[in-house]
Design an enzyme around this catalytic site. Structure first.
Site, PDB file in Angstrom:
ATOM      1  N   HIS A 170     -60.415  -2.445   1.304  1.00 21.30           N
ATOM      2  CA  HIS A 170     -60.550  -3.410   0.209  1.00 21.30           C
ATOM      3  C   HIS A 170     -60.129  -4.827   0.634  1.00 21.30           C
ATOM      4  O   HIS A 170     -59.682  -5.613  -0.185  1.00 21.30           O
ATOM      5  CB  HIS A 170     -59.748  -2.961  -1.030  1.00 21.30           C
ATOM      6  CG  HIS A 170     -59.999  -1.542  -1.407  1.00 21.30           C
ATOM      7  ND1 HIS A 170     -61.223  -1.098  -1.886  1.00 21.30           N
ATOM      8  CD2 HIS A 170     -59.196  -0.448  -1.334  1.00 21.30           C
ATOM      9  CE1 HIS A 170     -61.163   0.201  -2.109  1.00 21.30           C
ATOM     10  NE2 HIS A 170     -59.945   0.627  -1.771  1.00 21.30           N
ATOM     11  N   ARG A 171     -60.248  -5.098   1.915  1.00 23.62           N
ATOM     12  CA  ARG A 171     -59.910  -6.405   2.490  1.00 23.62           C
ATOM     13  C   ARG A 171     -58.434  -6.767   2.274  1.00 23.62           C
ATOM     14  O   ARG A 171     -58.058  -7.932   2.206  1.00 23.62           O
ATOM     15  CB  ARG A 171     -60.845  -7.507   1.963  1.00 23.62           C
ATOM     16  CG  ARG A 171     -62.318  -7.221   2.286  1.00 23.62           C
ATOM     17  CD  ARG A 171     -63.218  -8.385   2.081  1.00 23.62           C
ATOM     18  NE  ARG A 171     -62.813  -9.587   2.789  1.00 23.62           N
ATOM     19  CZ  ARG A 171     -63.004  -9.845   4.096  1.00 23.62           C
ATOM     20  NH1 ARG A 171     -63.586  -8.959   4.859  1.00 23.62           N
ATOM     21  NH2 ARG A 171     -62.619 -10.992   4.609  1.00 23.62           N
TER      22      ARG A 171
END
Length: 192
Positions: A170-171
């Site tokens: 999710h970065r």
């Protein structure tokens, strides 16, 4: 978790050497010329330690001109196989002639001859011209040792800053940064 950036580099590099399919020692080298124009290209790491990160090249090419005008550089290792990258920034200096000679002697004969034949970064009218120069160098050194050309040698990037980036879902990446502080290092984290 290591607080020594060189121990951490060694651990990540060792893992990349076993997982990266091609050229785990490839690093992007960014320089700036006298007019402030940036340039980036891939080079190969040929030595490293607390004193810096070493690569070799023709000292008459564009990267050498950039480094003569502005002796600072940035390096980037990107290893997709382990989802990591390391950014390094620092001052650049020549390695010693003895170190350059030793590395040059370890190269394949064809690579040694190519160093003599290439006017790196200069316009080349056609591939046949380069191949003819390579053939001339083969004849010139006909079976004898190939000395290091006077225009070829190593550079060392002495790090002032190292950033270790680890991909996360999710970065939500992890970024650890080390900056030189006197004889040691100050460590911190950066937002992803």
């Amino acid at each position: 978790m290591s607080t020594d950036p060189f121990a951490l580099f060694d651990a990540w590099y060792a893992e990349a050497r076993t997982t990266e399919i091609n050229d785990s020692n490839a690093m992007a080298l960014a320089t700036v010329d006298a007019a402030g124009q940036p340039s980036v290209r891939m080079v190969l790491l040929k030595g490293h330690g607390p004193d810096g990160f070493v690569f070799y090249t023709n000292r008459e090419g564009r990267k050498a001109a950039d480094l003569a005008a502005m002796p600072k550089a940035a390096l980037l290792f990107h290893w997709k196989s382990v989802r990591r990258q390391i950014r390094i920034e620092g001052a650049v200096s020549h390695v010693s002639d003895a170190e350059s000679d030793a590395y040059f002697a370890s190269r394949s004969r064809d690579s040694q001859l190519g160093a003599w034949a290439s006017d790196q970064s200069r316009p080349l009218p056609d591939r046949a011209t380069f191949e003819a120069r390579y053939a001339e160098m083969r004849a010139r050194f006909d079976g004898g040792p190939v000395p290091r050309p006077p225009h070829w040698g190593g550079y060392r990037v002495a790090p002032e800053r190292l950033e270790f980036w680890q991909d996360r879902e999710h970065r939500l990446h992890e970024r650890r940064v080390f900056t030189r502080a006197g004889d040691g290092w100050r460590e911190g984290l950066l937002y992803p």
